[in-house]
Design a protein around this motif. Sequence first.
Motif, PDB file in Angstrom:
ATOM      1  N   UNK A 106       0.838  -1.195   0.000  1.00  0.00           N
ATOM      2  CA  UNK A 106       0.000   0.000   0.000  1.00  0.00           C
ATOM      3  C   UNK A 106       0.877   1.250   0.000  1.00  0.00           C
ATOM      4  N   UNK A 107       0.475   2.215  -0.798  1.00  0.00           N
ATOM      5  CA  UNK A 107       1.203   3.476  -0.886  1.00  0.00           C
ATOM      6  C   UNK A 107       0.384   4.572  -0.210  1.00  0.00           C
ATOM      7  N   UNK A 108       1.010   5.717   0.111  1.00  0.00           N
ATOM      8  CA  UNK A 108       0.228   6.821   0.687  1.00  0.00           C
ATOM      9  C   UNK A 108      -0.977   7.192  -0.169  1.00  0.00           C
ATOM     10  N   UNK A 109      -0.818   7.198  -1.486  1.00  0.00           N
ATOM     11  CA  UNK A 109      -1.941   7.558  -2.361  1.00  0.00           C
ATOM     12  C   UNK A 109      -3.083   6.564  -2.224  1.00  0.00           C
ATOM     13  N   UNK A 110      -2.759   5.273  -2.105  1.00  0.00           N
ATOM     14  CA  UNK A 110      -3.811   4.261  -1.952  1.00  0.00           C
ATOM     15  C   UNK A 110      -4.536   4.425  -0.621  1.00  0.00           C
ATOM     16  N   UNK A 111      -3.789   4.773   0.415  1.00  0.00           N
ATOM     17  CA  UNK A 111      -4.402   4.965   1.730  1.00  0.00           C
ATOM     18  C   UNK A 111      -5.306   6.193   1.732  1.00  0.00           C
ATOM     19  N   UNK A 112      -4.816   7.296   1.193  1.00  0.00           N
ATOM     20  CA  UNK A 112      -5.503   8.575   1.309  1.00  0.00           C
ATOM     21  C   UNK A 112      -6.651   8.752   0.316  1.00  0.00           C
ATOM     22  N   UNK A 113      -6.772   7.856  -0.651  1.00  0.00           N
ATOM     23  CA  UNK A 113      -7.840   8.005  -1.650  1.00  0.00           C
ATOM     24  C   UNK A 113      -8.891   6.907  -1.543  1.00  0.00           C
ATOM     25  N   UNK A 114      -8.837   6.102  -0.506  1.00  0.00           N
ATOM     26  CA  UNK A 114      -9.833   5.043  -0.339  1.00  0.00           C
ATOM     27  C   UNK A 114     -11.096   5.642   0.284  1.00  0.00           C
ATOM     28  N   UNK A 115     -12.106   5.873  -0.522  1.00  0.00           N
ATOM     29  CA  UNK A 115     -13.350   6.474  -0.050  1.00  0.00           C
ATOM     30  C   UNK A 115     -14.241   5.414   0.590  1.00  0.00           C
ATOM     31  N   UNK A 116     -14.700   5.691   1.798  1.00  0.00           N
ATOM     32  CA  UNK A 116     -15.634   4.785   2.466  1.00  0.00           C
ATOM     33  C   UNK A 116     -17.061   5.264   2.274  1.00  0.00           C
ATOM     34  N   UNK A 117     -17.270   6.566   2.503  1.00  0.00           N
ATOM     35  CA  UNK A 117     -18.626   7.087   2.521  1.00  0.00           C
ATOM     36  C   UNK A 117     -18.588   8.578   2.208  1.00  0.00           C
ATOM     37  N   UNK A 118     -19.558   9.048   1.431  1.00  0.00           N
ATOM     38  CA  UNK A 118     -19.673  10.477   1.148  1.00  0.00           C
ATOM     39  C   UNK A 118     -21.058  10.951   1.560  1.00  0.00           C
ATOM     40  N   UNK A 119     -21.122  12.086   2.210  1.00  0.00           N
ATOM     41  CA  UNK A 119     -22.394  12.635   2.650  1.00  0.00           C
ATOM     42  C   UNK A 119     -22.293  14.152   2.746  1.00  0.00           C
ATOM     43  N   UNK A 120     -23.208  14.824   2.101  1.00  0.00           N
ATOM     44  CA  UNK A 120     -23.280  16.286   2.143  1.00  0.00           C
ATOM     45  C   UNK A 120     -21.925  16.931   1.810  1.00  0.00           C
ATOM     46  N   UNK A 121     -21.283  16.406   0.769  1.00  0.00           N
ATOM     47  CA  UNK A 121     -20.036  16.988   0.298  1.00  0.00           C
ATOM     48  C   UNK A 121     -18.812  16.595   1.100  1.00  0.00           C
TER      49      UNK A 121
END
Length: 354
Positions: A106-121
């Motif tokens: 895992x790279x920093x980019x993979x860690x920091x771009x893994x979206x779990x949930x989006x709500x109200x922006x």
Amino acid sequence: MTQTPTQSQARAQIRIPAAHPMVMLLGSGDSLLRVIEEAFPAADIHVRGNEISATGEAADVALIQRLFDEMMLVLRTGAPMTEDAVERSIAMLRAAGTGEGDPQGETPAEVLTQNILSNRGRTIRPKTLNQKRYVDAIDEHTIVFGIGPAGTGKTYLAMAKAVQALQAKQVSRIILTRPAVEAGERLGFLPGTLFDKIDPYLRPLYDALHDMLDPDSIPRLMAAGTIEVAPLAYMRGRTLNDAFIILDEAQNTSAEQMKMFLTRLGFDSKIVITGDVTQVDLPSGTKSGLRQVQDILEGLDDVHFSRLTSQDVVRHKLVGRIVDAYEKYDSRNGQQDGQADGREDGRRDRRKGK
């Protein structure tokens, strides 16, 4: 990108594509660049137009070059770079360079771009490597324990995964529970109705829900039983099917309560248990179920223990330092207590010898 080493130093020339505005990469008022310069005080970093040059020790220059690569990968996904994200990326890259990092790739980019949930922006993502592994473990196992100090996102990330699973129709309901034991207080001594008495213990769970769902929908979902927030005692005698179940503050369960809770698991359900074994509020002499369960279930198939540390604290930076200070204090006192116990045992042995 080119890198031209000399006898004593290395130099890297990093060309930033026009698609990446420099202000996004360097931060408003060069705030992100200052974070990088402070992290590499022995390196010279200069920006001219869309080119960045770095000169210094070969290891530092290679890491700076890799850092900008990772930052551009993050920005390419549309995720923002913050000062905190830059600091955590540097820490991950340094750990990998010392052999203490991630063998899984895992790279920093993979860690920091893994979206779990989006709500109200707002998007909820893991912020550290251990948090990413914790989130991945929830996907891969039926029972997951998230153990670590305050502020490491144990409960928050678990709740985000629960809401994600509900929205994806992987489960039909979410059950959030806590033992009603806090700092020696008892429900019977609190004023108000039963709901009023219970509410303070469950309030942190409600607050997290409001971050993840439309607040207007929460009462409707709770009235329908789609979301249930209840004390641990309410779980006794039930079988929980087709549910995502979270037990929070699990260090305050007794051994008997932990066994009771684990055996509530029904078909098509998932359990996440979170807690901090350094903050047990149980009466003196009562063994924490979270401490004991690690000895009992460690290594059992489809059960995973994720252990987070002060490095995973995502609150104010001072919180991580406070956690470290307490760990050092406990370690010193534990050694002193052990030495004192040894001296007392020696005195007893001598008395018996007489």
